[in-house]
Scaffold this motif. Structure first.
Motif, PDB file in Angstrom:
ATOM      1  N   GLY A 122      48.214  97.596  57.919  1.00  0.00           N
ATOM      2  CA  GLY A 122      47.508  98.273  58.999  1.00  0.00           C
ATOM      3  C   GLY A 122      46.792  97.335  59.947  1.00  0.00           C
ATOM      4  N   VAL A 123      46.846  96.029  59.686  1.00  0.00           N
ATOM      5  CA  VAL A 123      46.169  95.046  60.524  1.00  0.00           C
ATOM      6  C   VAL A 123      47.222  94.235  61.270  1.00  0.00           C
ATOM      7  N   GLY A 124      47.310  94.392  62.576  1.00  0.00           N
ATOM      8  CA  GLY A 124      48.280  93.642  63.368  1.00  0.00           C
ATOM      9  C   GLY A 124      49.686  94.212  63.237  1.00  0.00           C
ATOM     10  N   ASP A 125      50.680  93.381  63.495  1.00  0.00           N
ATOM     11  CA  ASP A 125      52.089  93.779  63.482  1.00  0.00           C
ATOM     12  C   ASP A 125      52.594  93.853  62.044  1.00  0.00           C
ATOM     13  N   ALA A 126      52.866  95.054  61.578  1.00  0.00           N
ATOM     14  CA  ALA A 126      53.264  95.275  60.179  1.00  0.00           C
ATOM     15  C   ALA A 126      54.605  94.644  59.835  1.00  0.00           C
ATOM     16  N   SER A 127      55.385  94.248  60.836  1.00  0.00           N
ATOM     17  CA  SER A 127      56.669  93.607  60.542  1.00  0.00           C
ATOM     18  C   SER A 127      56.507  92.124  60.187  1.00  0.00           C
ATOM     19  N   ILE A 128      55.303  91.597  60.375  1.00  0.00           N
ATOM     20  CA  ILE A 128      55.015  90.205  60.019  1.00  0.00           C
ATOM     21  C   ILE A 128      54.313  90.219  58.669  1.00  0.00           C
ATOM     22  N   ARG A 129      54.974  89.626  57.679  1.00  0.00           N
ATOM     23  CA  ARG A 129      54.424  89.625  56.317  1.00  0.00           C
ATOM     24  C   ARG A 129      54.896  88.393  55.559  1.00  0.00           C
ATOM     25  N   PRO A 130      54.201  88.022  54.487  1.00  0.00           N
ATOM     26  CA  PRO A 130      54.603  86.842  53.721  1.00  0.00           C
ATOM     27  C   PRO A 130      56.012  87.004  53.159  1.00  0.00           C
ATOM     28  N   ASP A 131      56.776  85.895  53.207  1.00  0.00           N
ATOM     29  CA  ASP A 131      58.138  85.898  52.681  1.00  0.00           C
ATOM     30  C   ASP A 131      58.313  84.664  51.787  1.00  0.00           C
ATOM     31  N   ALA A 132      59.562  84.393  51.375  1.00  0.00           N
ATOM     32  CA  ALA A 132      59.828  83.257  50.492  1.00  0.00           C
ATOM     33  C   ALA A 132      59.383  81.939  51.122  1.00  0.00           C
ATOM     34  N   ALA A 133      59.580  81.792  52.418  1.00  0.00           N
ATOM     35  CA  ALA A 133      59.159  80.559  53.095  1.00  0.00           C
ATOM     36  C   ALA A 133      57.640  80.387  53.018  1.00  0.00           C
ATOM     37  N   ALA A 134      56.900  81.482  53.125  1.00  0.00           N
ATOM     38  CA  ALA A 134      55.438  81.425  53.022  1.00  0.00           C
ATOM     39  C   ALA A 134      55.018  80.991  51.624  1.00  0.00           C
ATOM     40  N   GLY A 135      55.663  81.536  50.595  1.00  0.00           N
ATOM     41  CA  GLY A 135      55.358  81.134  49.224  1.00  0.00           C
ATOM     42  C   GLY A 135      55.635  79.670  48.982  1.00  0.00           C
ATOM     43  N   GLY A 183      59.779  82.119  46.901  1.00  0.00           N
ATOM     44  CA  GLY A 183      59.554  80.761  47.387  1.00  0.00           C
ATOM     45  C   GLY A 183      58.806  79.910  46.382  1.00  0.00           C
ATOM     46  N   VAL A 184      57.864  80.519  45.671  1.00  0.00           N
ATOM     47  CA  VAL A 184      57.133  79.800  44.621  1.00  0.00           C
ATOM     48  C   VAL A 184      58.105  79.390  43.516  1.00  0.00           C
ATOM     49  N   MET A 185      58.977  80.320  43.119  1.00  0.00           N
ATOM     50  CA  MET A 185      59.965  80.003  42.085  1.00  0.00           C
ATOM     51  C   MET A 185      60.881  78.873  42.532  1.00  0.00           C
ATOM     52  N   ARG A 186      61.323  78.902  43.782  1.00  0.00           N
ATOM     53  CA  ARG A 186      62.209  77.849  44.278  1.00  0.00           C
ATOM     54  C   ARG A 186      61.512  76.495  44.237  1.00  0.00           C
ATOM     55  N   TYR A 187      60.271  76.461  44.668  1.00  0.00           N
ATOM     56  CA  TYR A 187      59.495  75.216  44.660  1.00  0.00           C
ATOM     57  C   TYR A 187      59.393  74.660  43.240  1.00  0.00           C
ATOM     58  N   LEU A 188      59.033  75.501  42.291  1.00  0.00           N
ATOM     59  CA  LEU A 188      58.883  75.049  40.904  1.00  0.00           C
ATOM     60  C   LEU A 188      60.224  74.650  40.295  1.00  0.00           C
ATOM     61  N   GLU A 189      61.273  75.431  40.562  1.00  0.00           N
ATOM     62  CA  GLU A 189      62.594  75.120  40.019  1.00  0.00           C
ATOM     63  C   GLU A 189      63.063  73.748  40.491  1.00  0.00           C
ATOM     64  N   GLU A 190      62.827  73.422  41.747  1.00  0.00           N
ATOM     65  CA  GLU A 190      63.214  72.113  42.279  1.00  0.00           C
ATOM     66  C   GLU A 190      62.555  70.980  41.504  1.00  0.00           C
ATOM     67  N   ARG A 191      61.409  71.244  40.904  1.00  0.00           N
ATOM     68  CA  ARG A 191      60.666  70.241  40.152  1.00  0.00           C
ATOM     69  C   ARG A 191      60.854  70.392  38.636  1.00  0.00           C
ATOM     70  N   LYS A 192      61.819  71.237  38.253  1.00  0.00           N
ATOM     71  CA  LYS A 192      62.148  71.496  36.843  1.00  0.00           C
ATOM     72  C   LYS A 192      60.931  71.975  36.046  1.00  0.00           C
ATOM     73  N   ILE A 193      60.140  72.828  36.706  1.00  0.00           N
ATOM     74  CA  ILE A 193      58.985  73.442  36.063  1.00  0.00           C
ATOM     75  C   ILE A 193      59.360  74.873  35.741  1.00  0.00           C
ATOM     76  N   GLY A 194      59.222  75.258  34.474  1.00  0.00           N
ATOM     77  CA  GLY A 194      59.536  76.620  34.086  1.00  0.00           C
ATOM     78  C   GLY A 194      59.894  76.737  32.619  1.00  0.00           C
ATOM     79  N   PHE A 195      60.238  77.927  32.238  1.00  0.00           N
ATOM     80  CA  PHE A 195      60.643  78.254  30.871  1.00  0.00           C
ATOM     81  C   PHE A 195      62.037  77.680  30.648  1.00  0.00           C
ATOM     82  N   ASP A 196      62.155  76.750  29.703  1.00  0.00           N
ATOM     83  CA  ASP A 196      63.425  76.072  29.454  1.00  0.00           C
ATOM     84  C   ASP A 196      64.361  77.003  28.688  1.00  0.00           C
ATOM     85  N   VAL A 197      65.432  77.429  29.347  1.00  0.00           N
ATOM     86  CA  VAL A 197      66.415  78.316  28.705  1.00  0.00           C
ATOM     87  C   VAL A 197      67.685  77.554  28.337  1.00  0.00           C
TER      88      VAL A 197
END
Length: 173
Positions: free
Chosen positions: A151-164, A120-134
């Motif tokens: 081990g804290v709470g529901d282990a199936s809930i974790r950060p994903d691309a949307a969170a980034g 998700g972080v990469m997608r955000y930056l790519e949309e703004r043309k931030i990155g290594f110019d190839v």
């Protein structure tokens, strides 16, 4: 054997030498009453010009991710330790590699699953043309690391691309 100007420096040697010069020149921050160094401006990472920090917390359980964005790029370094490190793109920080700058650093919970937040972080930056110019695209360099919090709470809930992505949207200086 290389000597003088011909000597090749790695990042660690350079930073140690720079710290020594700064200390001898008297530009290092003074020590506080507790022996810790005082940093001007309170010591926030956002005191560094060009950095933005954002965070996303998943309120369904105590987990989330934090991103540090350097839109213009910044020199990065890493020291990976432990018996089971969870990282992404940290090998790019080796000084012998072609990439010289990172555009963000992402830290997340969720164990190895949390590395997805860097997408998700990469997608955000790519949309703004931030990155290594190839030439045909800008590829954001986003080293990432996680911690084990399943081990804290529901282990199936974790950060994903949307969170980034959300962490990036909340980033500010």
């Amino acid at each position: 054997m290389e000597t003088g100007v011909q000597q090749q420096w790695n990042r660690r040697a350079f930073m140690m030498a720079a710290a020594g010069v700064a200390a001898s020149a008297g530009v290092m921050p003074a020590h506080g009453a507790n022996g810790l160094r005082r940093v001007p401006g309170g010591g926030s990472i956002t005191d560094v010009a060009g950095l933005k920090v954002g965070h996303y917390t998943d309120t369904r359980r105590p987990t989330g991710c934090t991103v540090i964005i350097a839109e213009a790029g910044a020199t990065g370094g890493v020291d990976v330790r432990g018996a089971a490190p969870g990282t992404r793109e940290t090998d790019l920080l080796n000084p012998v590699n072609m990439v010289e700058k990172v555009h963000a650093v992402m830290l997340a919970g969720g164990s190895a699953f949390g590395l997805e937040a860097a997408t998700g972080v990469m997608r955000y930056l790519e949309e703004r043309k931030i990155g290594f110019d190839v030439g045909v695209a800008h590829v954001p360099i986003v080293p990432a690391a996680i911690l084990f919090d399943l081990g804290v709470g529901d282990a199936s809930i974790r950060p994903d691309a949307a969170a980034g992505y959300q962490a990036c949207k909340s980033a500010s200086a």
